[in-house]
Design a protein around this motif. Structure first.
Motif, mmCIF file in Angstrom:
data_model
loop_
_atom_site.group_PDB
_atom_site.id
_atom_site.type_symbol
_atom_site.label_atom_id
_atom_site.label_comp_id
_atom_site.label_asym_id
_atom_site.label_seq_id
_atom_site.Cartn_x
_atom_site.Cartn_y
_atom_site.Cartn_z
ATOM 1 N N ARG A 31 1.160 -9.663 -0.178
ATOM 2 C CA ARG A 31 1.700 -8.296 -0.342
ATOM 3 C C ARG A 31 1.324 -8.158 -2.044
ATOM 4 N N GLY A 32 1.388 -9.103 -2.730
ATOM 5 C CA GLY A 32 1.105 -8.806 -4.041
ATOM 6 C C GLY A 32 -0.171 -8.813 -4.547
ATOM 7 N N GLN A 33 -0.875 -9.833 -3.779
ATOM 8 C CA GLN A 33 -2.549 -9.616 -3.732
ATOM 9 C C GLN A 33 -3.131 -8.289 -3.409
ATOM 10 N N PHE A 34 -2.840 -7.910 -2.153
ATOM 11 C CA PHE A 34 -3.183 -6.621 -1.646
ATOM 12 C C PHE A 34 -2.683 -5.341 -2.837
ATOM 13 N N LEU A 35 -1.675 -5.272 -3.209
ATOM 14 C CA LEU A 35 -1.385 -4.392 -4.241
ATOM 15 C C LEU A 35 -2.122 -4.475 -5.598
ATOM 16 N N GLY A 36 -2.260 -5.631 -5.986
ATOM 17 C CA GLY A 36 -2.995 -5.797 -7.167
ATOM 18 C C GLY A 36 -4.653 -5.664 -7.145
ATOM 19 N N ILE A 37 -5.172 -5.933 -5.856
ATOM 20 C CA ILE A 37 -6.584 -5.616 -5.843
ATOM 21 C C ILE A 37 -6.633 -4.232 -5.522
ATOM 22 N N ALA A 38 -5.810 -3.587 -4.877
ATOM 23 C CA ALA A 38 -5.755 -2.207 -4.699
ATOM 24 C C ALA A 38 -5.657 -1.425 -6.078
ATOM 25 N N ALA A 39 -4.799 -1.690 -6.842
ATOM 26 C CA ALA A 39 -4.740 -1.257 -8.112
ATOM 27 C C ALA A 39 -5.827 -1.315 -8.834
#
Length: 281
Positions: A31-39
């Motif tokens: 979840r953290g990786q997904f949000l970080g990449i999207a941001a």
């Protein structure tokens, strides 16, 4: 520590440090990786926008800078125009989408379950869905005038026929063993439909509604671009006449933001409503 345990520890360490894991087929980011990449993607796009406008590479008439767009949206919010446009568009989209969704679910479920309804519905829907929605806009004005009902009709035409086919497909994906079990238990068709088919198909039906919600936003703007006096699409047309590119860009970004919010609301609702259908998202 034994030699076997030491070897296992080294293997675990190699797995943790394994590069390119996110590029492996079937591997999902945390979840953290997904949000970080999207941001990061959005930050890079905003940075590219700022560099292109601040350096003068693109003239403001074609692409205004971020501060100009923000200032314009704040000004429209302060005089109440922004809130009024959002309210009008949300009202039209919500009513039309709700009507289209309810109708498509009822008709799609019946056509997916019963051959008679499928023979009646599917060929007609297949025929109409290839007709361009844009071509219906002048006809809807001729038929209903330019009030909100005309906007409802345009959005309905753009979403209903596609939704019906998706609902039929969702019902078809219900395992035949489920229906067979219902018949084995002696359930009549009505109970099989209400207790087995619809609960089994509803996660896929919800997915179809979430996808078609994006179409509804598109057809909303189309409906408001022509013969309208309020709404986000109307404001874009008015801004085009006066070369107010900052308003156009701001409203386009606002439409994307509103669409993203509604999509996330439906995703969250899916996780709550269909816990029995857990899957990777």
């Amino acid at each position: 520590m034994s030699a076997i345990e030491l070897q296992r520890s080294r293997q675990r360490g190699k797995k943790k440090r394994q590069p390119g894991k996110l590029l492996t087929i079937g591997k999902e980011p945390s979840r953290g990786q997904f949000l970080g990449i999207a941001a990061l993607v959005f930050i890079l796009l905003l940075l590219a926008w700022w560099l292109a406008t601040a350096s003068g590479a693109i003239k403001p008439i074609f692409l205004p800078g971020i501060p100009s767009v923000w200032h314009r949206l704040v000004t429209l919010a302060q005089n109440g125009t922004l809130q009024s446009d959002i309210g009008s568009s949300l009202y039209r989209m919500a009513i039309a989408f709700a009507i289209s969704s309810v109708m498509s679910i009822v008709i799609g479920v019946l056509a997916g379950c019963y051959g008679l309804f499928k023979a009646i519905v599917e060929p007609l829907v297949d025929f109409i869905r290839y007709m361009p929605v844009v071509a219906f806009v002048p006809l809807t004005i001729l038929w209903t005038g330019t009030d909100d009902f005309q906007k409802f009709l345009v959005i309905w035409i753009g979403t209903f026929f596609q939704q019906v086919l998706m609902m039929i497909d969702a019902v078809k994906r219900v395992p035949t063993d489920f229906v067979g079990l219902g018949r084995t238990l002696g359930l009549p068709d009505r109970k099989i439909l209400l207790r087995i088919v619809i609960p089994s198909a509803f996660p896929a039906i919800w997915d179809a509604l979430r996808i078609s919600l994006g179409w509804a936003w598109t057809w909303l703007v189309l409906a408001e671009l022509v013969a309208s006096t309020s709404g986000l699409g109307y404001r874009i047309v008015v801004s085009q006449r006066y070369f107010q590119t900052d308003t156009i860009i701001g409203y386009i970004l606002l439409l994307g933001f509103l669409g993203l919010i509604t999509d996330q609301i439906m995703r969250s609702a899916e996780r709550v409503l269909f816990r029995y259908n857990r899957r990777r998202s």
